[in-house]
Design an enzyme around this catalytic site. Structure first.
Site, mmCIF file in Angstrom:
data_model
loop_
_atom_site.group_PDB
_atom_site.id
_atom_site.type_symbol
_atom_site.label_atom_id
_atom_site.label_comp_id
_atom_site.label_asym_id
_atom_site.label_seq_id
_atom_site.Cartn_x
_atom_site.Cartn_y
_atom_site.Cartn_z
ATOM 1 C CE LYS A 72 -2.444 -2.788 -0.412
ATOM 2 N NZ LYS A 72 -2.522 -4.053 -0.485
ATOM 3 N N GLY A 126 -0.867 -14.387 -13.383
ATOM 4 C CA GLY A 126 -1.598 -14.478 -12.710
ATOM 5 C C GLY A 126 -1.984 -12.911 -12.217
ATOM 6 C CB VAL A 136 -5.789 -9.851 -4.664
ATOM 7 C CG1 VAL A 136 -5.828 -8.188 -4.571
ATOM 8 C CG2 VAL A 136 -6.711 -10.698 -4.607
ATOM 9 C CD GLU A 174 -6.080 -16.023 -14.026
ATOM 10 O OE1 GLU A 174 -5.309 -15.302 -13.408
ATOM 11 O OE2 GLU A 174 -6.079 -16.393 -14.200
ATOM 12 C CB VAL A 215 2.601 -20.254 -18.256
ATOM 13 C CG1 VAL A 215 4.362 -19.834 -17.627
ATOM 14 C CG2 VAL A 215 1.485 -19.082 -17.762
ATOM 15 C CG ASP A 239 -3.120 -16.009 4.662
ATOM 16 O OD1 ASP A 239 -4.475 -15.544 5.075
ATOM 17 O OD2 ASP A 239 -1.552 -15.919 4.566
ATOM 18 C CB ALA A 241 -4.421 -8.364 7.585
ATOM 19 C CG HIS A 294 -24.264 17.125 -1.692
ATOM 20 N ND1 HIS A 294 -23.420 16.061 -2.207
ATOM 21 C CD2 HIS A 294 -24.035 18.042 -1.607
ATOM 22 C CE1 HIS A 294 -23.874 16.958 -3.090
ATOM 23 N NE2 HIS A 294 -24.152 18.168 -3.083
HETATM 24 P P1 FAD Z 1 1.417 -14.019 8.292
HETATM 25 O O1 FAD Z 1 1.293 -12.669 8.042
HETATM 26 O O2 FAD Z 1 2.120 -14.919 7.390
HETATM 27 O O3 FAD Z 1 2.192 -14.526 9.600
HETATM 28 C C1 FAD Z 1 3.004 -15.146 10.129
HETATM 29 C C2 FAD Z 1 4.080 -15.810 11.091
HETATM 30 O O4 FAD Z 1 4.673 -16.874 11.656
HETATM 31 C C3 FAD Z 1 5.667 -14.606 9.845
HETATM 32 O O5 FAD Z 1 6.624 -14.059 11.471
HETATM 33 C C4 FAD Z 1 6.101 -15.711 10.139
HETATM 34 O O6 FAD Z 1 7.883 -15.597 9.861
HETATM 35 C C5 FAD Z 1 6.119 -16.481 11.012
HETATM 36 N N1 FAD Z 1 6.274 -17.994 11.369
HETATM 37 C C6 FAD Z 1 6.353 -19.136 11.012
HETATM 38 N N2 FAD Z 1 6.328 -19.999 11.060
HETATM 39 C C7 FAD Z 1 7.170 -19.734 12.220
HETATM 40 C C8 FAD Z 1 7.277 -21.250 13.244
HETATM 41 N N3 FAD Z 1 7.653 -22.295 12.903
HETATM 42 N N4 FAD Z 1 7.622 -20.141 14.046
HETATM 43 C C9 FAD Z 1 8.002 -19.145 14.581
HETATM 44 N N5 FAD Z 1 7.251 -17.800 13.909
HETATM 45 C C10 FAD Z 1 7.017 -18.798 12.711
HETATM 46 N N6 FAD Z 1 -4.562 -9.191 3.191
HETATM 47 C C11 FAD Z 1 -5.189 -7.587 3.353
HETATM 48 O O7 FAD Z 1 -5.881 -7.793 4.209
HETATM 49 N N7 FAD Z 1 -4.905 -6.837 2.701
HETATM 50 C C12 FAD Z 1 -4.452 -5.924 2.170
HETATM 51 O O8 FAD Z 1 -4.088 -5.145 1.328
HETATM 52 C C13 FAD Z 1 -3.228 -7.305 1.691
HETATM 53 N N8 FAD Z 1 -2.152 -7.229 0.765
HETATM 54 C C14 FAD Z 1 -1.567 -8.053 0.461
HETATM 55 C C15 FAD Z 1 -0.445 -8.415 0.003
HETATM 56 C C16 FAD Z 1 0.830 -9.093 -0.099
HETATM 57 C C17 FAD Z 1 1.803 -8.823 -1.226
HETATM 58 C C18 FAD Z 1 0.791 -10.428 0.051
HETATM 59 C C19 FAD Z 1 1.923 -11.386 -0.831
HETATM 60 C C20 FAD Z 1 -0.631 -10.553 1.197
HETATM 61 C C21 FAD Z 1 -1.484 -9.043 0.896
HETATM 62 N N9 FAD Z 1 -2.595 -9.888 1.642
HETATM 63 C C22 FAD Z 1 -3.154 -8.566 2.134
HETATM 64 C C23 FAD Z 1 -2.567 -11.157 2.808
HETATM 65 C C24 FAD Z 1 -2.216 -10.729 4.158
HETATM 66 O O9 FAD Z 1 -0.938 -10.227 4.061
HETATM 67 C C25 FAD Z 1 -2.111 -12.421 5.272
HETATM 68 O O10 FAD Z 1 -3.410 -12.647 4.541
HETATM 69 C C26 FAD Z 1 -2.036 -12.407 6.319
HETATM 70 O O11 FAD Z 1 -0.793 -11.654 6.817
HETATM 71 C C27 FAD Z 1 -2.342 -13.314 7.259
HETATM 72 O O12 FAD Z 1 -1.832 -12.851 8.849
HETATM 73 P P2 FAD Z 1 -1.611 -14.414 9.505
HETATM 74 O O13 FAD Z 1 -1.123 -13.839 10.496
HETATM 75 O O14 FAD Z 1 -2.191 -15.843 9.247
HETATM 76 O O15 FAD Z 1 0.936 -14.970 8.828
HETATM 77 P P1 NAI Z 2 -4.721 -14.584 -6.187
HETATM 78 O O1 NAI Z 2 -5.428 -16.107 -6.033
HETATM 79 O O2 NAI Z 2 -5.350 -13.360 -5.662
HETATM 80 O O3 NAI Z 2 -4.433 -14.730 -7.609
HETATM 81 C C1 NAI Z 2 -3.640 -16.075 -8.456
HETATM 82 C C2 NAI Z 2 -3.979 -16.176 -9.774
HETATM 83 O O4 NAI Z 2 -3.056 -16.745 -10.463
HETATM 84 C C3 NAI Z 2 -5.725 -16.025 -10.042
HETATM 85 O O5 NAI Z 2 -6.292 -15.121 -11.099
HETATM 86 C C4 NAI Z 2 -4.962 -17.426 -10.831
HETATM 87 O O6 NAI Z 2 -5.860 -17.825 -11.584
HETATM 88 C C5 NAI Z 2 -3.920 -17.210 -11.866
HETATM 89 N N1 NAI Z 2 -3.664 -18.871 -11.629
HETATM 90 C C6 NAI Z 2 -3.117 -19.939 -10.632
HETATM 91 N N2 NAI Z 2 -1.999 -20.347 -11.260
HETATM 92 C C7 NAI Z 2 -1.643 -19.815 -12.992
HETATM 93 C C8 NAI Z 2 -0.169 -20.414 -13.885
HETATM 94 N N3 NAI Z 2 -0.232 -21.769 -13.798
HETATM 95 N N4 NAI Z 2 -0.755 -19.364 -15.154
HETATM 96 C C9 NAI Z 2 -1.013 -18.249 -15.646
HETATM 97 N N5 NAI Z 2 -2.086 -18.294 -13.976
HETATM 98 C C10 NAI Z 2 -2.225 -18.480 -12.760
HETATM 99 O O7 NAI Z 2 -2.944 -14.933 -6.329
HETATM 100 P P2 NAI Z 2 -2.442 -14.333 -5.139
HETATM 101 O O8 NAI Z 2 -2.173 -12.804 -6.312
HETATM 102 O O9 NAI Z 2 -0.713 -14.701 -5.598
HETATM 103 O O10 NAI Z 2 -2.868 -13.522 -4.415
HETATM 104 C C11 NAI Z 2 -2.539 -13.986 -3.197
HETATM 105 C C12 NAI Z 2 -3.786 -13.867 -1.432
HETATM 106 O O11 NAI Z 2 -2.722 -12.765 -0.935
HETATM 107 C C13 NAI Z 2 -4.672 -13.391 -2.800
HETATM 108 O O12 NAI Z 2 -5.509 -14.155 -2.938
HETATM 109 C C14 NAI Z 2 -5.057 -12.281 -1.214
HETATM 110 O O13 NAI Z 2 -5.749 -13.707 -0.037
HETATM 111 C C15 NAI Z 2 -3.837 -11.889 -0.639
HETATM 112 N N6 NAI Z 2 -4.033 -10.781 -1.131
HETATM 113 C C16 NAI Z 2 -4.436 -9.848 -0.859
HETATM 114 C C17 NAI Z 2 -4.774 -9.113 -1.107
HETATM 115 C C18 NAI Z 2 -6.154 -7.892 -0.476
HETATM 116 O O14 NAI Z 2 -6.788 -7.515 0.016
HETATM 117 N N7 NAI Z 2 -5.365 -5.828 -1.417
HETATM 118 C C19 NAI Z 2 -3.061 -7.844 -1.813
HETATM 119 C C20 NAI Z 2 -2.456 -9.206 -2.729
HETATM 120 C C21 NAI Z 2 -2.763 -10.424 -1.298
#
Ligand code: FAD
Ligand code: NAI
Length: 476
Positions: A59, A191, A194, A214, A248, A323, A331, A455
């Site tokens: 973000k 892909g 998101v 995609e 792909v 997750d 999150a 408004h």
């Molecule tokens: P995580 O955030 O993955 O945290 C797990 C933690 O556990 C990590 O610190 C890891 O190091 C630790 N851990 C793992 N195994 C062990 C172990 N054995 N011992 C000690 N520590 C350990 N979600 C949204 O809602 N809004 C968004 O805008 C958004 N944007 C995203 C953008 C990107 C690029 C990505 C990749 C994800 C995004 N997400 C977003 C998804 C969001 O990040 C995850 O859903 C969220 O972080 C999950 O939280 P969690 O606590 O389950 O796990």
């Molecule tokens: P995603 O599930 O959102 O999208 C993956 C895309 O890849 C899908 O459209 C799928 O059809 C495509 N795909 C899968 N296999 C493929 C292949 N072999 N070739 C081509 N396309 C293929 O997963 P993404 O973008 O990796 O994000 C993971 C998760 O992280 C999201 O589902 C979301 O839960 C979280 N996230 C949330 C955000 C938010 O809330 N704003 C921002 C970023 C991530």
């Protein structure tokens, strides 16, 4: 080796784990949280994927890159001339890192405030022990702690494409995608989910020529079709090239970049040459190093920890959230589960409503939704009414200079109960909260239509879309 005893041990300090730890501490428990994430200096960096390489840094870069795009393309419309606009990518990335650090530090402060014992290192199950479970922490030193309850919140990792392992140099996961040192001339993404759309938008705005491949023939299949169509139109106009229905094939990475062989939707053999490739094809639950086997913790075929509706695993007093379990990888979903589990441990009635978890994609236009889509309602055979209102007819959107998109309601045909709200347009990440509150309270579309909205505000489009359900918009 010490053996400290806790009421609750949380393994993982992401949004699920750290929030569970805080809520458990608020409820009077003696809480430990173990997290292994390391910052660039090898120190702890609480907040998990979300804070370090997910929600927060993405973000930050989305905001910075949007400012850059506005300065280059839309300030002129407002009568603001920008001459000699240049990009200082190092500064932009450093700002993003500073925002991440503020969030890491904020969680350290919250742990101190709530008297949570933090252990930096990897947590793994040792055995079921007297009074709970013994968990080993492997960090700078090794120690063993025991907890009556254990909450597993170990998150997820990016899923690699077979034969194209992440090197974070040429083939990037979300981690590398957030720290490319120079704007690539050509960027490929696999892909168009998101991450594909958010990271593709960042680097396109900064000057990269972006192509997204995609697999599915439909763009954003989980999103309401009308909304997805509108979003696709906007992305096409911006020059974000999205190819649907591709297969792909071989990926070759070398000094000159990455070459991707693929078959297009018509079956034609194609190849894409790019400087960098981001693979964003979903994420896999992470239980690496947890030693789930040591205590017989059950995983499913995807590697997710098996839980019931209340996040109970197959082991007594072992819970799993976020997750690493079923459900959307978001999150706020992880946080809600963390709070609910802490409350259940305290004998309270923790509650997560999976029907009202909002989704937001932070592109421009933003996309946000809650509840069921029109196509889901059609498929289920439920009789519904739909109404939408375009931002084109909203005064605040005109003043902002961004009239893309719309708000759309779907409501039960008989009772008028809101079944879903779908948005594409400016700041809909904020507007969606009203819809979530309305659905939590089982509001009807008429309830929203009767509420006074400020408004001029974008939220008037929400009111008007609710009016549209009854075919009586005032401004369209
Ligand atoms: P995580 O955030 O993955 O945290 C797990 C933690 O556990 C990590 O610190 C890891 O190091 C630790 N851990 C793992 N195994 C062990 C172990 N054995 N011992 C000690 N520590 C350990 N979600 C949204 O809602 N809004 C968004 O805008 C958004 N944007 C995203 C953008 C990107 C690029 C990505 C990749 C994800 C995004 N997400 C977003 C998804 C969001 O990040 C995850 O859903 C969220 O972080 C999950 O939280 P969690 O606590 O389950 O796990
Ligand atoms: P995603 O599930 O959102 O999208 C993956 C895309 O890849 C899908 O459209 C799928 O059809 C495509 N795909 C899968 N296999 C493929 C292949 N072999 N070739 C081509 N396309 C293929 O997963 P993404 O973008 O990796 O994000 C993971 C998760 O992280 C999201 O589902 C979301 O839960 C979280 N996230 C949330 C955000 C938010 O809330 N704003 C921002 C970023 C991530």
């Amino acid at each position: 080796m010490s053996n400290k005893q806790f009421d609750v041990i949380v393994i993982g300090g992401g949004p699920g784990g750290y929030v569970a730890a805080i809520r458990a501490a608020q409820l009077g428990f003696n809480v430990a949280c173990i997290d292994e994430w390391k910052n660039g200096k090898g120190g702890p960096a609480l907040g998990g994927t979300c804070t370090n390489i997910g929600c927060i840094p993405s973000k930050a870069l989305l905001q910075s890159s949007e400012h850059y795009e506005h300065a280059g393309h839309s300030f002129a419309d407002h009568g603001i001339k920008v001459e000699g606009l240049t990009l200082d990518l190092d500064r932009m990335l450093a700002r993003k890192d500073a925002v991440v650090k503020q969030n890491n530090d904020g969680i350290v402060y919250l742990f101190k405030k709530n008297k949570i014992s933090f252990f930096h290192g990897r947590g793994s199950f040792v055995k079921a022990a007297e009074g709970g479970y013994e968990v080993k922490v492997a960090g700078a030193a090794e120690e063993s702690i025991t907890g009556k309850h254990v909450i597993v919140a170990t998150g997820s990792n990016a899923r690699p494409l077979p034969g194209a392992a992440f090197d974070e140099e040429n083939i990037l996961s979300n981690d590398g995608a957030l720290r490319i040192g120079g704007v690539p001339k050509k960027l490929g993404l696999i892909g168009s989910g998101v991450i594909g759309l958010e990271m593709g938008s960042v680097w396109r705005r900064l000057g990269a020529e972006v192509t997204v491949l995609e697999a599915l023939p439909t763009f954003l299949g989980a999103v309401d079709e009308q909304i997805a169509r509108e979003a696709k139109k906007a992305f096409d106009k911006q020059g974000l090239k999205i190819e649907l229905g591709v297969k792909v094939g071989e990926i070759k990475s070398g000094k000159k970049g990455v070459s991707i062989a693929y078959t297009d939707a018509k079956g034609g053999a194609q190849s894409l040459e790019v400087d960098k490739l981001i693979v964003s094809i979903g994420r896999v639950p992470n239980t690496t190093g947890l030693a789930a086997d040591a205590v017989g913790l059950k995983l499913d075929e995807r590697g997710a920890i098996v839980v019931d509706d209340e996040c109970r695993t197959n082991l007594p007093n072992v819970w799993a959230i976020g997750d690493v379990v079923r459900g959307p990888m978001l999150a706020h979903k992880a946080e809600e589960e963390g709070v609910a589990v802490a409350e259940r441990i305290a004998g309270q009635h923790g509650h997560v409503n999976f029907n009202t978890i909002p989704w937001v994609i932070y592109t421009s236009p933003e996309i946000a939704w809650v509840g069921q889509t029109e196509q889901q309602l059609k498929a289920s055979g439920r009789a519904y009414k739909a109404g939408s209102f375009p931002f084109l007819a909203n005064g605040r959107a005109r003043a902002l200079g961004d009239t893309t998109g719309m708000v759309k309601f779907v409501a039960d045909a008989t009772t008028d109960e809101i079944l879903g709200v779908h948005m594409v347009g400016p700041m809909v990440s904020e507007l969606i909260s009203e819809a979530v509150v309305a659905m939590e309270f089982k509001a009807s579309a008429e309830d929203i239509a009767r509420i006074c909205h400020a408004h001029p505000s974008l939220s008037e489009a929400t009111k008007e879309a609710a009016l549209a359900v009854d075919k009586r918009t005032l401004n369209f």
